[in-house]
Design an enzyme around this catalytic site. Structure first.
Site, PDB file in Angstrom:
ATOM      1  N   LYS A 181       0.833  -1.203   0.000  1.00 10.46           N
ATOM      2  CA  LYS A 181       0.000   0.000   0.000  1.00 10.46           C
ATOM      3  C   LYS A 181       0.867   1.253   0.000  1.00 10.46           C
ATOM      4  O   LYS A 181       0.566   2.236  -0.695  1.00 10.46           O
ATOM      5  CB  LYS A 181      -0.928  -0.017   1.216  1.00 10.46           C
ATOM      6  CG  LYS A 181      -2.005  -1.086   1.119  1.00 10.46           C
ATOM      7  CD  LYS A 181      -2.681  -1.371   2.447  1.00 10.46           C
ATOM      8  CE  LYS A 181      -3.646  -2.547   2.310  1.00 10.46           C
ATOM      9  NZ  LYS A 181      -4.229  -2.969   3.595  1.00 10.46           N
ATOM     10  N   GLN A 229      -5.005  -1.714   9.681  1.00 10.67           N
ATOM     11  CA  GLN A 229      -4.697  -3.009   9.077  1.00 10.67           C
ATOM     12  C   GLN A 229      -5.231  -4.135   9.948  1.00 10.67           C
ATOM     13  O   GLN A 229      -4.903  -4.230  11.139  1.00 10.67           O
ATOM     14  CB  GLN A 229      -3.180  -3.159   8.880  1.00 10.67           C
ATOM     15  CG  GLN A 229      -2.766  -4.429   8.172  1.00 10.67           C
ATOM     16  CD  GLN A 229      -3.275  -4.489   6.732  1.00 10.67           C
ATOM     17  OE1 GLN A 229      -3.172  -3.519   5.989  1.00 10.67           O
ATOM     18  NE2 GLN A 229      -3.816  -5.627   6.356  1.00 10.67           N
ATOM     19  N   ASP A 231     -11.822   1.930   3.902  1.00 15.57           N
ATOM     20  CA  ASP A 231     -11.938   0.476   3.883  1.00 15.57           C
ATOM     21  C   ASP A 231     -13.397   0.044   3.753  1.00 15.57           C
ATOM     22  O   ASP A 231     -13.670  -1.114   3.467  1.00 15.57           O
ATOM     23  CB  ASP A 231     -11.324  -0.126   5.146  1.00 15.57           C
ATOM     24  CG  ASP A 231     -10.138  -1.032   4.838  1.00 15.57           C
ATOM     25  OD1 ASP A 231      -9.922  -1.346   3.651  1.00 15.57           O
ATOM     26  OD2 ASP A 231      -9.441  -1.442   5.782  1.00 15.57           O
TER      27      ASP A 231
END
Length: 370
Positions: free
Chosen positions: A128, A172, A195
């Site tokens: 990322k 994460q 997300d």
């Protein structure tokens, strides 16, 4: 600097004591800025909400195919190259970022929080970071040991919440078991939830006539892969293996919004092979290597393998001496399916590309940039 830190501390503390402020985004206009339409092939979800009208022809029964591969049949499925498609999307995102910087002097900002040192999580975050650098994003990583407490993680989220230069925040997952994932993710501002896991985003994904601010990245990447590969979704039978909040649930909702007939196989399903064998599209996301065998697949079906499981291997292709395996036995399934995604190189890169798309969309929405 001391005064600035003191003021920021007061603001964060005040914010945390005022839960209504955490949900102010409930009144936000959830209409997209149009960036997905410019870069991606997936249409707005509301454009897919056809009237739910049944006709007599809708109930006609077509028996399942009974074709089985013979010993002399050696057809190999087309491999869907997620890495190449993701690179094309990230390149297009970079073009828009440069245009944004030139026009208004701003760039999208992504803040990432990583807890612990899971090798797969470290790899994902590194990918990322690399993609953000390529696209010209502002990127910041806050990393904690797996012994940290919830308040430390929440404070980091709050700093990103209150910093206007960050338009997306990603925690994460998975988090260590001693941390309350729901509590931590609940602090994240809706308009920065790139997300797509906020309950309001998930709720809008599930409801006809609604458009979420952000669609979860991995499901969004799965559907984009299907569309770019010329796979018809509308009217097809789709089976999703796994029902996690991260992939299984949202991808089943998204496929339904694309007018597929969706079945979800879970750990309690008594006949998963039989149900999966009826599917035109199979999406597996459970993280169990080689769970889905060739005889689970209907000839000609399309297989999307979301599962990733690190396997220790001397001289493994991934950094740290391991390689990633998917849920699907690739060697077997590729001789039955018409198309299949590999692991690695399939859905993983698309997840990163969708994260960048969502973050660009967030920044464009904030600045009214079109």
């Amino acid at each position: 600097m001391a005064l600035k830190n003191k003021v920021q501390s007061i603001v964060v503390s005040w914010w945390r004591k005022n839960p209504l402020l955490l949900s102010t985004s409930r009144t936000l206009n959830t209409s997209a800025t149009g960036y997905d339409n410019q870069i991606l092939k997936s249409p707005p979800l509301v454009s897919l909400d056809f009237p739910d009208v049944w006709t007599s022809s809708s109930t006609n029964y077509n028996p399942p195919s009974t074709h089985k591969l013979g010993s002399d049949e050696k057809e190999i499925a087309r491999v869907i190259d997620g890495k190449q498609i993701a690179e094309e999307i990230i390149s297009a995102v970079g073009v828009e970022v440069r245009r944004m910087k030139k026009t208004i002097g701003e760039v999208p900002g992504l803040g990432v929080i990583l807890v612990g040192e899971r090798r797969d999580s470290l790899t994902y975050v590194r990918n990322k970071m690399k993609a953000c650098e390529e696209a010209g994003f502002k990127f910041d990583l806050t990393q904690f040991s797996d012994k940290c407490n919830e308040d430390e993680v929440i404070d980091a989220i709050m700093r990103f919440n209150t910093d206007p230069s960050f338009h997306g925040i990603l925690v994460q997952l998975p988090l260590p078991q001693h941390l309350n994932e729901e509590k931590i993710l609940g602090v994240l501002r809706l308009e920065k939830d790139v997300d797509g896991f906020h309950p309001m985003n998930m709720g809008h994904l599930a409801m006809r006539g609604r458009e979420p601010l952000f669609i979860p990245c991995t499901p969004k990447g799965c559907v984009e892969l299907l569309i770019r590969s010329g796979v018809e979704i509308m009217g097809k039978n789709a089976v999703v293996i796994g029902r996690s909040n991260i992939v299984g649930l949202p991808v089943s909702l998204l496929l339904q919004r694309h007018n597929a007939t969706v079945s979800v196989v879970n750990e309690s399903t008594s006949n998963p092979e039989e149900i999966t064998r009826e599917a035109d599209i199979v999406v597996s996301a459970v993280g169990i290597p080689n769970l889905v065998r060739g005889d689970w697949i209907k000839p000609g079906a399309v297989v999307v393998d979301v599962g990733t499981h690190p396997v220790e291997e001397e001289g493994g292709c991934e950094e740290g001496g391991y390689r990633l395996m998917g849920d699907v036995c690739f060697e077997e399934a590729s001789r039955v399916a018409s198309s299949i995604t590999p692991v690695p190189g399939g859905v993983g890169p698309m997840t990163v590309a969708m994260l960048l798309c969502n973050t660009l969309q967030s920044a464009a929405r904030k600045y009214n940039f079109v």
